[in-house]
Design a protein around this motif. Structure first.
Motif, PDB file in Angstrom:
ATOM      1  N   ILE A  71       0.999  -1.400   0.419  1.00 30.09           N
ATOM      2  CA  ILE A  71       0.022  -0.267   0.385  1.00 30.09           C
ATOM      3  C   ILE A  71       0.971   1.148  -0.021  1.00 30.09           C
ATOM      4  O   ILE A  71       0.326   2.233  -0.766  1.00 30.09           O
ATOM      5  CB  ILE A  71      -0.910   0.020   0.982  1.00 30.09           C
ATOM      6  CG1 ILE A  71      -2.180  -1.096   0.852  1.00 30.09           C
ATOM      7  CG2 ILE A  71      -1.872   0.949   1.482  1.00 30.09           C
ATOM      8  CD1 ILE A  71      -2.523  -1.671   2.291  1.00 30.09           C
ATOM      9  N   VAL A  72       1.875   1.452   0.909  1.00 28.09           N
ATOM     10  CA  VAL A  72       2.767   2.616   0.870  1.00 28.09           C
ATOM     11  C   VAL A  72       3.850   2.317  -0.659  1.00 28.09           C
ATOM     12  O   VAL A  72       3.581   3.617  -1.229  1.00 28.09           O
ATOM     13  CB  VAL A  72       4.169   2.330   1.780  1.00 28.09           C
ATOM     14  CG1 VAL A  72       4.960   3.263   1.521  1.00 28.09           C
ATOM     15  CG2 VAL A  72       3.026   2.190   3.528  1.00 28.09           C
ATOM     16  N   ALA A 126       2.437   5.434   8.987  1.00 26.76           N
ATOM     17  CA  ALA A 126       3.016   4.482   8.090  1.00 26.76           C
ATOM     18  C   ALA A 126       3.811   4.199   6.906  1.00 26.76           C
ATOM     19  O   ALA A 126       4.717   3.585   6.851  1.00 26.76           O
ATOM     20  CB  ALA A 126       1.729   3.547   7.696  1.00 26.76           C
ATOM     21  N   ILE A 127       3.632   4.981   6.535  1.00 26.36           N
ATOM     22  CA  ILE A 127       4.614   5.884   5.466  1.00 26.36           C
ATOM     23  C   ILE A 127       5.960   6.022   6.372  1.00 26.36           C
ATOM     24  O   ILE A 127       7.055   5.431   5.202  1.00 26.36           O
ATOM     25  CB  ILE A 127       4.203   6.829   4.560  1.00 26.36           C
ATOM     26  CG1 ILE A 127       2.585   6.385   4.190  1.00 26.36           C
ATOM     27  CG2 ILE A 127       5.517   7.455   3.844  1.00 26.36           C
ATOM     28  CD1 ILE A 127       2.483   7.178   3.314  1.00 26.36           C
ATOM     29  N   VAL A 133      11.816   1.034   7.920  1.00 27.83           N
ATOM     30  CA  VAL A 133      12.334   0.073   7.572  1.00 27.83           C
ATOM     31  C   VAL A 133      13.147  -0.735   6.427  1.00 27.83           C
ATOM     32  O   VAL A 133      14.141  -0.756   6.510  1.00 27.83           O
ATOM     33  CB  VAL A 133      11.669  -0.951   8.293  1.00 27.83           C
ATOM     34  CG1 VAL A 133      11.732  -2.780   8.139  1.00 27.83           C
ATOM     35  CG2 VAL A 133      10.546  -0.423   9.758  1.00 27.83           C
ATOM     36  N   ARG A 134      13.324   0.182   5.789  1.00 22.29           N
ATOM     37  CA  ARG A 134      13.053  -0.071   4.335  1.00 22.29           C
ATOM     38  C   ARG A 134      14.745   0.598   4.188  1.00 22.29           C
ATOM     39  O   ARG A 134      15.701  -0.313   3.191  1.00 22.29           O
ATOM     40  CB  ARG A 134      12.221   0.609   3.600  1.00 22.29           C
ATOM     41  CG  ARG A 134      12.766  -0.051   1.812  1.00 22.29           C
ATOM     42  CD  ARG A 134      11.672   0.444   0.334  1.00 22.29           C
ATOM     43  NE  ARG A 134      10.458   0.483   0.866  1.00 22.29           N
ATOM     44  CZ  ARG A 134       9.573   0.689   0.117  1.00 22.29           C
ATOM     45  NH1 ARG A 134       9.014   1.902   0.422  1.00 22.29           N
ATOM     46  NH2 ARG A 134       8.336   0.647   1.146  1.00 22.29           N
ATOM     47  N   ALA A 135      15.239   1.906   4.185  1.00 22.53           N
ATOM     48  CA  ALA A 135      15.863   2.409   4.531  1.00 22.53           C
ATOM     49  C   ALA A 135      17.309   1.566   4.894  1.00 22.53           C
ATOM     50  O   ALA A 135      18.513   1.305   4.763  1.00 22.53           O
ATOM     51  CB  ALA A 135      15.867   3.896   4.679  1.00 22.53           C
ATOM     52  N   ALA A 136      17.073   0.926   6.613  1.00 16.97           N
ATOM     53  CA  ALA A 136      17.730   0.499   6.924  1.00 16.97           C
ATOM     54  C   ALA A 136      18.104  -0.992   6.358  1.00 16.97           C
ATOM     55  O   ALA A 136      19.695  -0.932   6.984  1.00 16.97           O
ATOM     56  CB  ALA A 136      17.302  -0.154   8.407  1.00 16.97           C
ATOM     57  N   THR A 140      21.697  -1.830   4.383  1.00 13.76           N
ATOM     58  CA  THR A 140      22.192  -3.736   4.551  1.00 13.76           C
ATOM     59  C   THR A 140      22.574  -3.786   3.454  1.00 13.76           C
ATOM     60  O   THR A 140      23.760  -4.648   3.109  1.00 13.76           O
ATOM     61  CB  THR A 140      21.941  -4.376   5.692  1.00 13.76           C
ATOM     62  OG1 THR A 140      20.909  -3.715   6.785  1.00 13.76           O
ATOM     63  CG2 THR A 140      22.074  -5.858   6.215  1.00 13.76           C
ATOM     64  N   LEU A 141      22.181  -3.900   2.915  1.00 17.33           N
ATOM     65  CA  LEU A 141      22.355  -4.772   1.742  1.00 17.33           C
ATOM     66  C   LEU A 141      23.425  -4.332   0.468  1.00 17.33           C
ATOM     67  O   LEU A 141      24.229  -4.642   0.262  1.00 17.33           O
ATOM     68  CB  LEU A 141      20.476  -4.404   0.792  1.00 17.33           C
ATOM     69  CG  LEU A 141      20.718  -5.260  -0.770  1.00 17.33           C
ATOM     70  CD1 LEU A 141      20.807  -6.811  -0.741  1.00 17.33           C
ATOM     71  CD2 LEU A 141      19.957  -5.204  -1.701  1.00 17.33           C
TER      72      LEU A 141
END
Length: 168
Positions: A71-72, A126-127, A133-136, A140-141
Motif C-alpha cells: 500500500i505504501v 505508516a509511510i 525500515v526499508r532504508a535500514a 544493509t544490502l
C-alpha cells in the motif's frame, strides 16, 4: 525412506531423474543445489519479514507487513487491485486491512469517481515507519553487495532477471 534422503536422492527417486540431460544442460545435482539455496533464502526472507513487521509494531504480523508495504509503494489503491497485485483473495485483503486500520496504519478514502468504492491509503505514520525500515534494510544490502565485484553484482542481477522471466 524419504526422510533419510538428501535432495539429490529425492530427485533421483522421482520421475525427473529419468529424463535424459543434454550436453550443456544443468545436472539434477546442480539443480538440487539451487533448490537448497532457495530454501535457505526463503527461510531468511521469512525471518526478515517477521523482524521488519516487529520494527513497525510489536503486534504486526508478516503478512500484514507485506500488505502495508504494498500500500505504501502503490499509494491509495482499491482492495481488488491490491488483491491482484499480491495474488491473493479479496477476503484476505479485507481482513488484513481491518487489522491495519485498527493499528492506525491505513485508512479508507471514498473514491471520488465511484462513491460506492473506496481506496485504501497508508497513514503518514505508516509511510514514515515503512520507509525507515526499508532504508535500514537497503543500507544493509548495499553494504553487503559493495563487497562484491561490479561484475558479480551485475551477473546476479542478470540471473535474477532471467529467473523472474522463467517464473512468470
Amino acid at each position: 525412506m524419504i526422510a533419510a534422503m538428501d535432495n539429490t536422492d529425492r530427485v533421483a527417486a522421482g520421475s525427473a531423474a529419468t529424463l535424459p540431460v543434454a550436453p550443456g544442460q544443468a545436472s539434477d545435482a546442480a539443480i538440487s543445489d539451487v533448490e537448497e539455496q532457495f530454501t535457505r533464502l526463503f527461510n531468511q526472507v521469512s525471518i526478515a519479514m517477521r523482524d521488519r513487521a516487529q520494527r513497525i509494531h510489536p503486534e504486526l504480523q508478516p503478512g500484514s507487513y507485506k500488505l502495508l508495504t504494498a500500500i505504501v509503494r502503490s499509494g491509495p489503491i482499491h482492495a481488488g487491485a491490491l488483491a491482484d497485485m499480491l495474488y491473493t483473495d479479496k477476503s484476505v485483503i479485507s481482513r488484513q486491512v481491518k487489522l491495519l486500520e485498527d493499528m492506525g496504519f491505513v485508512e479508507r478514502k471514498t473514491d471520488p469517481e465511484d462513491r460506492r468504492a473506496s481506496f485504501i491509503a497508508a497513514t503518514p505514520e505508516a509511510i514514515e515507519k515503512v520507509n525507515e525500515v526499508r532504508a535500514a534494510d537497503q543500507a544493509t544490502l548495499y553494504r553487503s553487495l559493495r563487497r562484491w565485484s561490479d561484475e558479480d553484482v551485475r551477473r546476479l542481477a542478470g540471473l535474477l532477471e532471467r529467473l523472474n522471466e522463467v517464473t512468470r
